[in-house]
Design an enzyme around this catalytic site. Structure first.
Site, mmCIF file in Angstrom:
data_model
loop_
_atom_site.group_PDB
_atom_site.id
_atom_site.type_symbol
_atom_site.label_atom_id
_atom_site.label_comp_id
_atom_site.label_asym_id
_atom_site.label_seq_id
_atom_site.Cartn_x
_atom_site.Cartn_y
_atom_site.Cartn_z
ATOM 1 N N ARG A 53 -34.630 27.786 -47.462
ATOM 2 C CA ARG A 53 -34.165 27.049 -46.253
ATOM 3 C C ARG A 53 -34.776 25.750 -46.549
ATOM 4 O O ARG A 53 -35.680 25.421 -47.515
ATOM 5 C CB ARG A 53 -34.328 27.708 -44.967
ATOM 6 N N ALA A 55 -33.692 21.494 -45.939
ATOM 7 C CA ALA A 55 -32.266 20.690 -46.632
ATOM 8 C C ALA A 55 -32.430 20.374 -47.971
ATOM 9 O O ALA A 55 -31.434 20.842 -48.436
ATOM 10 C CB ALA A 55 -32.247 19.344 -45.679
ATOM 11 N N GLN A 204 -40.476 28.892 -38.372
ATOM 12 C CA GLN A 204 -40.803 28.406 -39.832
ATOM 13 C C GLN A 204 -42.486 27.683 -39.776
ATOM 14 O O GLN A 204 -43.058 27.712 -40.890
ATOM 15 C CB GLN A 204 -39.972 27.162 -40.251
ATOM 16 N N ASP A 245 -32.492 17.280 -41.255
ATOM 17 C CA ASP A 245 -31.501 18.086 -42.032
ATOM 18 C C ASP A 245 -30.333 16.939 -42.306
ATOM 19 O O ASP A 245 -29.642 17.201 -43.088
ATOM 20 C CB ASP A 245 -31.014 19.166 -41.320
ATOM 21 N N ASN A 255 -32.768 17.711 -36.708
ATOM 22 C CA ASN A 255 -33.719 18.506 -37.427
ATOM 23 C C ASN A 255 -33.894 19.459 -36.355
ATOM 24 O O ASN A 255 -33.288 20.003 -35.496
ATOM 25 C CB ASN A 255 -35.188 17.601 -37.411
HETATM 26 O O1 MRU Z 1 -33.269 26.247 -40.716
HETATM 27 P P1 MRU Z 1 -34.207 25.565 -41.548
HETATM 28 O O2 MRU Z 1 -35.432 26.347 -41.618
HETATM 29 O O3 MRU Z 1 -33.435 25.361 -42.993
HETATM 30 O O4 MRU Z 1 -34.247 24.136 -41.034
HETATM 31 C C1 MRU Z 1 -35.232 23.087 -41.767
HETATM 32 C C2 MRU Z 1 -35.595 22.215 -41.059
HETATM 33 O O5 MRU Z 1 -35.308 21.891 -40.017
HETATM 34 C C3 MRU Z 1 -36.695 21.227 -41.867
HETATM 35 O O6 MRU Z 1 -37.779 20.574 -41.056
HETATM 36 C C4 MRU Z 1 -35.536 20.082 -42.607
HETATM 37 O O7 MRU Z 1 -34.602 20.867 -43.279
HETATM 38 C C5 MRU Z 1 -36.546 19.304 -43.326
HETATM 39 S S1 MRU Z 1 -37.044 20.034 -44.861
HETATM 40 C C6 MRU Z 1 -37.808 19.137 -45.768
#
Ligand code: MRU
Length: 364
Positions: A53, A55, A204, A245, A255
């Protein structure tokens, strides 16, 4: 970055076997389990199940997914099928579309028998670029950290940085976006302390950011998401930095859910709110993020249940609401550009505005 002192990337290519290896993020921080991806289905499943996960890592995994698909069938129809299957995995992170389109552009002019090799090379190129890009983002954000440090009443006190979700190396190929400058500051001997918000419901912050920072020896403190406003109000936060994202052409930022509340509190208390992104996270086709960015709707179960390790060290999930309670689970929120102090890209920090972003686009 390092796991138990050994250098690793969040996705690693095995050139001989033409497969990719990922760290399964669903079992971190309690277990470091590597998993092999060798088919289109493996790549799509890893993204849907959030084994990968973040982006940039979603984009890199999807690029390998295209290679796996083309190795089986490199016809135009198969290529479009693979693109659609991977694109449908998660809706908000725009790096997914960016990576898929990039692979297709790289292979389209080749005869079908040469497409798979071209896709493999492009997936590797995306990974290498991600590492360089994130290192550059970190360098630029570190300059902002240094000027904030110099302005502190006691410049020898640690710089208190708040982050949300996980925008570290495990969300990318290496370094991370928002966490890259934190690693670089720490490695340069600067005193930093990170407020890690747990990031309910998937956690996360607790399971990934806290794990990464611990592995690297960066001082940090885990907080519940609702503690952020209080810490900002008390002057215990020098800056907030998050990843994204999707960022629109006018600088609106999608985000992880909860980002917007941190931006509101930061604005109220004049605390800089930075968003660290590679240019691949900008969706140039969109302007109004609140109106147009698709927000992933996730399972109610993530809200009504909490997973963790029980006293016997076994993974368990517990119900925290009356059975059958209706729950809503928006995966992301959108922070309008006016709350963002700067977007920190691989080409430097820019204002979050249509004009500044258009200028940057024309320059690079
Ligand atoms: O749902 P996720 O864990 O994929 O969401 C990720 C985020 O919101 C991160 O903060 C974002 O992708 C930035 S990653 C460098």
């Amino acid at each position: 970055m390092k796991i138990h002192g050994q250098p690793h990337r969040a996705i690693e290519a095995d050139h001989e076997r033409r497969i990719a290896r990922i760290v399964d993020q669903t079992v971190l921080p309690h277990e470091v389990a590597w998993r092999e991806l060798e088919t289109l289905e493996d790549a799509a499943e890893a993204i849907v199940a959030m084994r990968v996960r973040g982006a940039p890592l979603i984009g890199a995994t999807a690029a390998f997914g295209m290679f796996f698909a083309l190795r089986e069938d490199a016809s135009d129809a198969a290529m479009q099928h693979a693109r659609a299957a991977l694109h449908a995995t998660r809706p908000t992170a725009v790096n997914l579309r960016w990576a898929l389109d990039r692979v297709i552009l790289a292979v389209a002019s080749f005869a079908p028998e040469n497409r798979a090799e071209a896709a493999w090379s492009e997936a590797l190129a995306i990974c290498e670029e991600d590492v360089r890009t994130n290192h550059a983002i970190g360098r630029h954000a570190l300059e902002l950290f240094r000027s904030l440090q110099a302005k502190k009443a006691d410049p020898s006190a640690p710089l208190n940085i708040m982050t949300h979700c996980n925008a570290g190396w495990i969300a990318c190929v290496d370094w991370g976006t928002a966490i890259s400058p934190i690693y670089q500051a720490h490695d340069a001997g600067m005193k930093v302390h990170v407020w890690v918000s747990e990031t309910r419901p998937r956690g996360q912050g607790a399971s990934l950011t806290a794990w990464e920072l611990r592995e690297h020896g960066v001082p940090h403190t885990l907080i519940v998401d609702n503690n952020a406003g209080h810490l900002i109000q008390r002057g215990l936060v020098d800056l907030v930095i998050v990843g994204a994202d999707r960022v629109t052409a006018q600088g609106d930022v999608a985000n992880k859910i909860g980002t917007y509340l941190k931006a509101l509190a930061a604005k109220e208390h004049d605390v800089p709110f930075y968003v660290a992104i590679p240019l691949s996270t900008i969706d140039w086709t969109m302007t109004d993020g609140v109106r147009d960015i698709p927000i992933e709707q996730r399972s109610a179960r993530e809200v009504t249940h909490i997973p963790g390790l029980n006293a016997q060290g076994h993974r368990e999930e517990v119900l925290i609401a009356p059975a059958g309670t209706p729950a809503r689970n928006d995966g992301f929120d959108v922070t309008p550009a006016r709350f963002v102090s700067a977007l920190v890209t691989e080409h430097g920090a820019v204002e979050a505005s249509a004009k500044a972003l258009a200028g940057l686009r024309a320059r690079v």
